[in-house]
Write an enzyme that holds these catalytic residues in place. Structure first.
Site, mmCIF file in Angstrom:
data_model
loop_
_atom_site.group_PDB
_atom_site.id
_atom_site.type_symbol
_atom_site.label_atom_id
_atom_site.label_comp_id
_atom_site.label_asym_id
_atom_site.label_seq_id
_atom_site.Cartn_x
_atom_site.Cartn_y
_atom_site.Cartn_z
ATOM 1 N N LYS A 118 39.223 43.778 31.529
ATOM 2 C CA LYS A 118 40.592 44.183 31.855
ATOM 3 C C LYS A 118 41.486 44.143 30.608
ATOM 4 O O LYS A 118 42.393 44.960 30.465
ATOM 5 C CB LYS A 118 41.163 43.296 32.957
ATOM 6 N N GLU A 202 49.512 37.738 34.150
ATOM 7 C CA GLU A 202 50.247 38.928 34.562
ATOM 8 C C GLU A 202 51.379 38.479 35.460
ATOM 9 O O GLU A 202 51.228 37.494 36.186
ATOM 10 C CB GLU A 202 49.320 39.821 35.412
ATOM 11 N N HIS A 237 42.099 39.856 48.414
ATOM 12 C CA HIS A 237 42.247 40.849 47.335
ATOM 13 C C HIS A 237 41.175 41.931 47.412
ATOM 14 O O HIS A 237 40.855 42.573 46.417
ATOM 15 C CB HIS A 237 42.202 40.206 45.941
ATOM 16 N N ARG A 294 32.890 53.995 38.141
ATOM 17 C CA ARG A 294 31.795 54.294 39.086
ATOM 18 C C ARG A 294 32.373 55.014 40.287
ATOM 19 O O ARG A 294 33.584 55.190 40.394
ATOM 20 C CB ARG A 294 31.180 52.979 39.549
#
Ligand code: ADP
Ligand code: ADP
Ligand code: MG
Length: 500
Positions: A118, A202, A237, A294
């Protein structure tokens, strides 16, 4: 240009079947691989050839990259489709496949590598003016400095594993006093779960929506997007319900997000099908989260509204063909909703359930698509993802797709295992879902396990009692008829005798 004549599908379950189906339509021969737990699986039966990889655990079967490559050599396979999960986002595997002279149906190993982290992904897109969630740009090495940055951003904040995936490796920190402790846990969790302790922070967006854009690129530098998927109904999540298009995006925001997604793909010279995930706040500001390199679980909703078979396009791109369409030739037509049918008990915190599919009858009729990998009588193995099926409905409008979904859920008969279907039905009928005004906290805000308990009321109990008496009487009468027609029982049932 290399033509794919024989394709090995390095996956199992619904996605293996999904890929096999498109390959068949293209006249491509298919090879399935399977573990001992999947001997009777549908993907094994549907493929032209099937090869046993090993015992049930994925580390001894579906993750054996070298073995899969040697199977390809033995059977004269030209290409490998990795599906999702397992080896699909493993850059080293993609590299080995290419080095073995085979085609990997997916992006380049370099693109997988960048987007698999990430942090690397954020660094790669930084120069393209893509909005990012405020946070740290590099892995945290100095906890005190990170805490200062967290204070600037403002609490709550989210600590994320750079190598995380599948909704795992995230920790919310509500206040500064918890920071050090949570940071320590996050690092050790990331290390043990992903073999990489790199974490970053974040801003935690409090009422976000998860909206992602499907992209498709060829090996000649052309990239288009196929609009968005709304995936805000999540537990842990992880997505449970998805739809396309989103009920809240304006044409302007859709276009801007689409352009940003194409830019993210350009940042890593992307080709193949991919998904650029964004988080969207209440004011509809959007921020780049990550890119999945993907085919996505929820790709069918995009296929329904665009008329594009994404697997066929993946194969065409892997063969080196240029994209068959330009951005301005793509249109959204109608609306599609997908619910994921998991072997999980929604009344019990969505805990995975195992067992046999005693009854399994799929819904049918207009506007319904079921992507699954099971049949009645099969066991749901404990070794893999507990998803049984994806139920997709399509309609001219969102409302038609929604009502169709309710009808489809009513028709879907599954016993022997708890599933997420009753929960999905509640969502379909919830005013927040109907209005389109919901976020990733849907379950926390609107769902109580008690809602699922259908306690029979007095009236329905009375009806049941009357019905039971009626059945009993009918059975007794039937028995008498049988005795009259066939005293010895040798001549079969009364019905058969009457029909003669
Ligand atoms: P999608 O991202 O396609 O919407 P999921 O988040 O459910 O769907 O992930 C798809 C599949 O990939 C699941 O089987 C999930 O367990 C697996 N997966 C995703 N990321 C990882 C990861 N980093 N490590 C292991 N499995 C992963
Ligand atoms: P994964 O690789 O596990 O899919 P993502 O970065 O895509 O990780 O995040 C998964 C989910 O976690 C998102 O769909 C969203 O619900 C939630 N999430 C991620 N980042 C944030 C954030 N900064 N604020 C609030 N929720 C977030
Ligand atoms: Mg994600």
């Amino acid at each position: 240009m290399p033509e794919i004549k024989k394709l090995l599908v390095a996956n199992r379950g619904e996605i293996a079947l999904r890929v096999i189906r498109s390959a068949k339509e293209l006249g491509i021969k298919t090879v399935a691989v399977y573990s001992e737990a999947d001997r009777n699986a549908l993907h094994v039966r549907q493929a032209d050839e099937a090869v046993l990889l090993g015992p049930p655990p994925s580390s001894e079967s579906y993750l054996l990259g070298n073995k899969i490559i040697s199977v390809c050599k033995e059977l004269g396979v030209d290409a490998i489709h990795p599906g999702y999960g397992f080896l699909s986002e493993n850059a080293a595997f993609a590299q080995k496949v290419t080095e073995a002279g085979l085609i990997f149906v997916g992006p380049s190993p370099e693109a997988i590598d960048i987007m698999g982290s990430k942090l690397a992904a954020k660094a790669a897109v930084a120069k393209y003016n893509i909005p990012l969630v405020p946070g740290t740009e590099t892995a945290i090495t100095d906890v005190a400095a990170a805490k200062e940055r967290a204070a600037e951003i403002g609490y709550p904040i989210l600590i994320k594993a750079s190598a995380g995936g599948g909704g795992k490796g995230m920790r919310i920190v509500e206040e500064p006093s918890d920071f050090e402790d949570q940071m320590q846990r996050a690092v050790s969790e990331a290390q043990s779960a992903f073999g990489d302790g790199a974490v970053f922070i974040e801003k935690f967006i409090t009422s976000p929506r998860h909206i992602e854009i499907q992209v498709l690129g060829d090996q000649h530098g052309n990239i288009v997007h196929l609009f968005e998927r709304e995936c805000s109904v999540q537990r842990r999540h992880q997505k449970v319900i998805e739809e396309a298009p989103s009920a809240v995006l304006t044409p302007e925001i859709r276009e801007a997000m689409g352009k940003s997604a194409v830019m993210v793909a350009k940042a890593c010279n992307y080709y193949g099908a991919g998904t650029v995930e964004f988080i969207v706040d209440e004011q509809l500001n959007y921020y780049f989260l990550e890119m999945n390199t993907r085919l996505q679980v929820e790709h069918p909703v995009t296929e329904q509204i665009t008329g594009v078979d994404l697997v066929k396009e993946q194969i065409a791109v892997a063969e080196g063909k240029p994209l068959r369409f330009k951005q301005n030739e793509l249109r959204i037509q109608g609306h599609a909703i997908e619910v994921r049918v998991y072997a999980e008990d929604p009344a019990n915190n969505f805990l995975p359930d195992i067992g046999k599919l005693q009854t399994y009858q799929r819904p049918q009729g207009p506007g319904i698509r079921v992507d699954d990998g099971f049949e009645q009588g099969m066991d749901i193995p404990i070794y893999y993802d507990p998803m049984i099926a994806k139920l997709v409905t399509y309609g001219d409008t969102r409302e038609e797709a929604r009502l169709r979904m309710i009808r489809a859920i009513e028709e879907y008969q599954i016993t022997g295992i708890e599933t997420t279907l009753p929960f999905c039905r509640l969502v379909m009928e919830h005013p927040a879902f109907i209005s389109g005004q919901f976020d990733t906290k849907f379950i926390e805000k609107h769902f109580k396990p008690e809602d699922l308990q259908t306690v029979p009321n007095e009236e329905s109990q009375q009806i049941a009692a009357v019905f039971a008496t009626f059945l009993q009487e009918k059975n007794q009468q039937q028995q008498k008829v049988n005795e009259v027609v066939s005293p010895s029982g040798k001549n079969g049932s009364a019905w058969k005798n009457r029909a003669r």
